[in-house]
Design a protein around this motif. Structure first.
Motif, PDB file in Angstrom:
ATOM      1  N   LEU A  10      46.526  28.803 -11.277  1.00  0.00           N
ATOM      2  CA  LEU A  10      47.819  28.124 -11.326  1.00  0.00           C
ATOM      3  C   LEU A  10      47.600  26.620 -11.173  1.00  0.00           C
ATOM      4  O   LEU A  10      46.817  26.193 -10.314  1.00  0.00           O
ATOM      5  N   PRO A  11      48.300  25.810 -11.965  1.00  0.00           N
ATOM      6  CA  PRO A  11      48.118  24.361 -11.918  1.00  0.00           C
ATOM      7  C   PRO A  11      48.962  23.699 -10.829  1.00  0.00           C
ATOM      8  O   PRO A  11      49.790  22.829 -11.105  1.00  0.00           O
ATOM      9  N   ALA A  12      48.770  24.139  -9.601  1.00  0.00           N
ATOM     10  CA  ALA A  12      49.520  23.587  -8.464  1.00  0.00           C
ATOM     11  C   ALA A  12      48.692  23.785  -7.201  1.00  0.00           C
ATOM     12  O   ALA A  12      47.796  24.635  -7.161  1.00  0.00           O
ATOM     13  N   THR A  13      49.024  23.026  -6.169  1.00  0.00           N
ATOM     14  CA  THR A  13      48.308  23.127  -4.900  1.00  0.00           C
ATOM     15  C   THR A  13      48.635  24.452  -4.206  1.00  0.00           C
ATOM     16  O   THR A  13      49.686  25.048  -4.456  1.00  0.00           O
ATOM     17  N   PRO A  14      47.764  24.898  -3.312  1.00  0.00           N
ATOM     18  CA  PRO A  14      48.089  26.100  -2.545  1.00  0.00           C
ATOM     19  C   PRO A  14      49.404  25.966  -1.775  1.00  0.00           C
ATOM     20  O   PRO A  14      50.160  26.929  -1.663  1.00  0.00           O
ATOM     21  N   GLU A  15      49.707  24.768  -1.272  1.00  0.00           N
ATOM     22  CA  GLU A  15      50.952  24.553  -0.533  1.00  0.00           C
ATOM     23  C   GLU A  15      52.165  24.820  -1.432  1.00  0.00           C
ATOM     24  O   GLU A  15      53.139  25.442  -1.006  1.00  0.00           O
ATOM     25  N   ARG A  16      52.079  24.353  -2.672  1.00  0.00           N
ATOM     26  CA  ARG A  16      53.193  24.539  -3.614  1.00  0.00           C
ATOM     27  C   ARG A  16      53.328  26.003  -4.009  1.00  0.00           C
ATOM     28  O   ARG A  16      54.433  26.537  -4.092  1.00  0.00           O
ATOM     29  N   GLU A  71      49.664  29.313   3.412  1.00  0.00           N
ATOM     30  CA  GLU A  71      48.954  28.623   2.344  1.00  0.00           C
ATOM     31  C   GLU A  71      47.648  29.301   1.934  1.00  0.00           C
ATOM     32  O   GLU A  71      46.919  28.784   1.092  1.00  0.00           O
ATOM     33  N   HIS A  72      47.347  30.473   2.508  1.00  0.00           N
ATOM     34  CA  HIS A  72      46.153  31.223   2.122  1.00  0.00           C
ATOM     35  C   HIS A  72      46.484  32.629   1.638  1.00  0.00           C
ATOM     36  O   HIS A  72      45.725  33.192   0.864  1.00  0.00           O
ATOM     37  N   GLY A  73      47.576  33.202   2.123  1.00  0.00           N
ATOM     38  CA  GLY A  73      47.945  34.518   1.621  1.00  0.00           C
ATOM     39  C   GLY A  73      48.719  35.358   2.608  1.00  0.00           C
ATOM     40  O   GLY A  73      49.020  34.948   3.726  1.00  0.00           O
ATOM     41  N   LEU A  74      49.056  36.542   2.126  1.00  0.00           N
ATOM     42  CA  LEU A  74      49.800  37.495   2.939  1.00  0.00           C
ATOM     43  C   LEU A  74      49.511  38.913   2.451  1.00  0.00           C
ATOM     44  O   LEU A  74      49.000  39.119   1.357  1.00  0.00           O
ATOM     45  N   ALA A  75      49.849  39.860   3.292  1.00  0.00           N
ATOM     46  CA  ALA A  75      49.743  41.281   2.951  1.00  0.00           C
ATOM     47  C   ALA A  75      51.048  41.951   3.346  1.00  0.00           C
ATOM     48  O   ALA A  75      51.668  41.577   4.348  1.00  0.00           O
ATOM     49  N   GLU A  96      41.385  25.448  -5.776  1.00  0.00           N
ATOM     50  CA  GLU A  96      40.400  25.124  -6.805  1.00  0.00           C
ATOM     51  C   GLU A  96      40.548  23.642  -7.119  1.00  0.00           C
ATOM     52  O   GLU A  96      41.574  23.032  -6.785  1.00  0.00           O
ATOM     53  N   GLU A  97      39.566  23.090  -7.767  1.00  0.00           N
ATOM     54  CA  GLU A  97      39.573  21.652  -8.043  1.00  0.00           C
ATOM     55  C   GLU A  97      40.853  21.203  -8.747  1.00  0.00           C
ATOM     56  O   GLU A  97      41.401  20.160  -8.441  1.00  0.00           O
ATOM     57  N   ASP A  98      41.348  22.014  -9.665  1.00  0.00           N
ATOM     58  CA  ASP A  98      42.518  21.618 -10.452  1.00  0.00           C
ATOM     59  C   ASP A  98      43.716  22.534 -10.238  1.00  0.00           C
ATOM     60  O   ASP A  98      44.546  22.703 -11.114  1.00  0.00           O
ATOM     61  N   GLY A  99      43.807  23.144  -9.045  1.00  0.00           N
ATOM     62  CA  GLY A  99      44.948  24.007  -8.768  1.00  0.00           C
ATOM     63  C   GLY A  99      44.633  25.077  -7.740  1.00  0.00           C
ATOM     64  O   GLY A  99      43.933  24.834  -6.763  1.00  0.00           O
ATOM     65  N   THR A 100      45.150  26.256  -7.993  1.00  0.00           N
ATOM     66  CA  THR A 100      45.027  27.374  -7.050  1.00  0.00           C
ATOM     67  C   THR A 100      44.740  28.657  -7.814  1.00  0.00           C
ATOM     68  O   THR A 100      45.332  28.906  -8.863  1.00  0.00           O
ATOM     69  N   ARG A 101      43.850  29.474  -7.273  1.00  0.00           N
ATOM     70  CA  ARG A 101      43.620  30.810  -7.799  1.00  0.00           C
ATOM     71  C   ARG A 101      44.461  31.752  -6.950  1.00  0.00           C
ATOM     72  O   ARG A 101      44.374  31.763  -5.737  1.00  0.00           O
TER      73      ARG A 101
END
Length: 133
Positions: A10-16, A71-75, A96-101
């Motif tokens: 995804l082309p966005a920060t983990p926060e977004r 900002e890292h995940g959930l279950a 990731e360098e250019d976004g978020t996996r």
């Protein structure tokens, strides 16, 4: 038991991305197609509840948050309305360098056919996510 993994850049920060996952209005905006008039409720804490529903489509899913790391995940547990089976969903976010996996792991299906149906569903959902980011 059968499971699946779907992952997408995804082309966005983990926060977004986190906000799009945990803000009920944002979650409702991308989870299902607009014609479903999706509603979402989410209490983003361990033990909190999740509810995503569509009156026009006559479907919904309910779960309990079993783990959360902002900002890292959930279950969460995952139970479709009218279904006795409960499965488990884990969503991980990796910078990731250019976004978020984003990696979705959905486990506990009774058979491979149900898992395959959910692969299509998760891909459809995640394909809509960049539109709200």
């Amino acid at each position: 038991m059968n499971g699946l993994t779907v992952d997408k850049h995804l082309p966005a920060t983990p926060e977004r991305v986190w906000r799009a996952l945990t803000d009920p209005a944002e979650l409702a905006a991308w989870f299902w197609p607009p014609r479903f008039e999706t509603t979402a409720e989410l209490d983003a804490r361990e033990g909190g509840t999740l509810r995503i529903a569509s009156a026009p489509a006559g479907m919904g899913v309910t779960g309990t948050i079993t783990a959360i790391d902002p900002e890292h995940g959930l279950a969460t547990t995952w139970r479709w309305d009218g279904d006795d089976d409960e499965t488990r969903v884990t969503i991980a976010l990796t910078a990731e360098e250019d976004g978020t996996r984003i990696t979705v792991r959905h486990e506990g299906f009774a058979d491979g056919e149900a898992a395959a149906d959910h692969v299509r569903g998760w891909n459809d959902c995640l394909d809509r996510l960049p539109g709200v980011l």
